[in-house]
Design a protein around this motif. Structure first.
Motif, mmCIF file in Angstrom:
data_model
loop_
_atom_site.group_PDB
_atom_site.id
_atom_site.type_symbol
_atom_site.label_atom_id
_atom_site.label_comp_id
_atom_site.label_asym_id
_atom_site.label_seq_id
_atom_site.Cartn_x
_atom_site.Cartn_y
_atom_site.Cartn_z
ATOM 1 N N MET A 196 21.033 -23.858 11.912
ATOM 2 C CA MET A 196 21.881 -25.052 12.003
ATOM 3 C C MET A 196 21.064 -26.302 12.285
ATOM 4 S SD MET A 196 23.793 -24.681 15.665
ATOM 5 C CE MET A 196 22.911 -24.532 17.210
ATOM 6 N N ASN A 205 18.400 -28.568 7.254
ATOM 7 C CA ASN A 205 17.720 -29.830 7.571
ATOM 8 C C ASN A 205 17.644 -30.730 6.337
ATOM 9 O OD1 ASN A 205 17.090 -29.064 10.251
ATOM 10 N ND2 ASN A 205 15.134 -30.120 10.136
ATOM 11 N N GLY A 239 16.612 -22.718 14.418
ATOM 12 C CA GLY A 239 16.710 -21.409 13.766
ATOM 13 C C GLY A 239 16.551 -20.327 14.826
ATOM 14 N N GLY A 259 15.819 -21.779 1.347
ATOM 15 C CA GLY A 259 14.593 -22.595 1.388
ATOM 16 C C GLY A 259 14.388 -23.115 2.800
#
Ligand code: BTN
Length: 319
Positions: A134, A92, A207, A115
């Motif tokens: 993604m 993101n 996710g 992260g």
């Protein structure tokens, strides 16, 4: 102990591991190892046992490579461009840095996030090779307050995709978590950039815990994976292709015809909350309520303990 044996078996899929190795590694007796292997077999894991060599899990490793996804996708726009990483901080965060330069529908995916970010400022555990991490970069010409609907589209697509590929009873826990047997297997983080009347871009971060065999202790009670629930490993490419295809169909009918009909139908039919007593968590306060339904706007309709009906558009609900 069983989880640890399973982890060893997955990590040594290329060759057999001996009972002696497992015994030493886990500091238990060989009989205890043997019993756990039998128990894993009973749960449905296919484990080959060879005398003098030991045990081997008979499943193929799956790699997510962009080609494997791209060449199997039949979408019009979404996923025509895929940016793939072995490791990244957060798909993101990276998507935000490229969003203005890349075409609508670009997907950023990574085999690992170091992260990974969740909703409400939380971290998102994203171990290597185990899940789908993604972000979809979308450029819909809609006002920012409609962005939440795109999140619902993603939740409906993931829920339907998981059901079709795995047969597992995935449910949508409003606003957009996917749970199986009460445990979270997928989270969605939608971030919007734009002006009051129009979105410049929207990033839908998805996710999915696919082949995770274990979770950090603090997540164990609440999180699960498709592997844990389905007792088998799933092909991440196949899931991605299915989910993106369903997402594009729902997204197109929302953007072109303004219709969310199928998405709302799915979110209601597979709701983990409708009809249940819940606790609404807003900022620092908590309130008990009964969930009545989901409005056409995508708000959660609840009845509070004093009988008042409220429509909730953000926050968190626990059961
Ligand atoms: C949640 O809190 O439930 C949302 C989790 C969203 C995780 C995904 S993984 C891909 C994308 N990149 C991130 O850093 N977060 C989202």
């Amino acid at each position: 102990m069983k989880d640890k044996i399973l982890k060893e078996l997955y990590e040594h899929q290329e060759n057999h591991i001996s009972g002696e190795y497992l015994r030493k590694k886990l500091n238990v007796s060989r009989t205890a190892v043997w019993k756990q292997i039998q128990s894993l077999k009973e749960e449905g894991y296919v484990i080959e046992t060879m005398s003098r060599k030991g045990y081997r899990l008979l499943e193929q490793r799956d790699e997510i490579l962009p080609g494997g996804v791209k060449f199997n996708l039949n979408t019009r726009e979404i996923g025509k461009e895929i940016k793939y990483f072995d490791t990244i901080d957060s798909t993101n965060t990276y998507s935000k840095t490229i969003a203005l330069e890349v075409p609508h529908g670009t997907i950023v995916m990574s085999d690992e996030q170091v992260g990974g970010r969740g909703r409400l400022g939380r971290n998102w555990s994203s171990p290597k090779g185990e899940g789908i991490w993604m972000s979809l970069i979308l450029k819909p010409g809609i006002p920012p307050n409609e962005g939440m609907k795109v999140s619902h589209i993603a939740a409906a697509a993931v829920c339907k995709g998981i059901r079709e590929i795995t047969g597992l009873e995935a449910l949508v826990k409003w606003p957009n978590d996917i749970v199986i047997n009460g445990k979270k297997v997928c989270g969605i983080l939608t971030e919007v950039a734009g002006e009051l009347n129009e979105i410049h871009y929207l990033i839908v971060g998805i996710g999915i815990n696919v082949n995770n065999i274990d979770f950090p202790t603090e997540l164990e009670e609440k999180a699960s994976s498709l592997l844990i629930e389905g007792k088998k490993k799933y092909d991440r490419k196949e899931l991605i292709v299915k989910i993106i295809s369903i997402f594009e169909k729902f997204y197109d009918s929302f953007i072109k015809e303004g219709s969310l009909e199928e998405v709302l139908r799915l979110c209601r039919q597979y709701s983990a909350l409708i009809g249940r007593e819940v606790v609404i968590i807003k900022g620092g306060s908590q309130e008990a309520a009964k969930v009545l339904g989901m409005t056409d706007e995508g708000f959660l309709e609840v009845e509070l303990s004093d009988g008042r009906i409220e429509h909730i558009f953000s926050g968190e609900v626990s059961v």
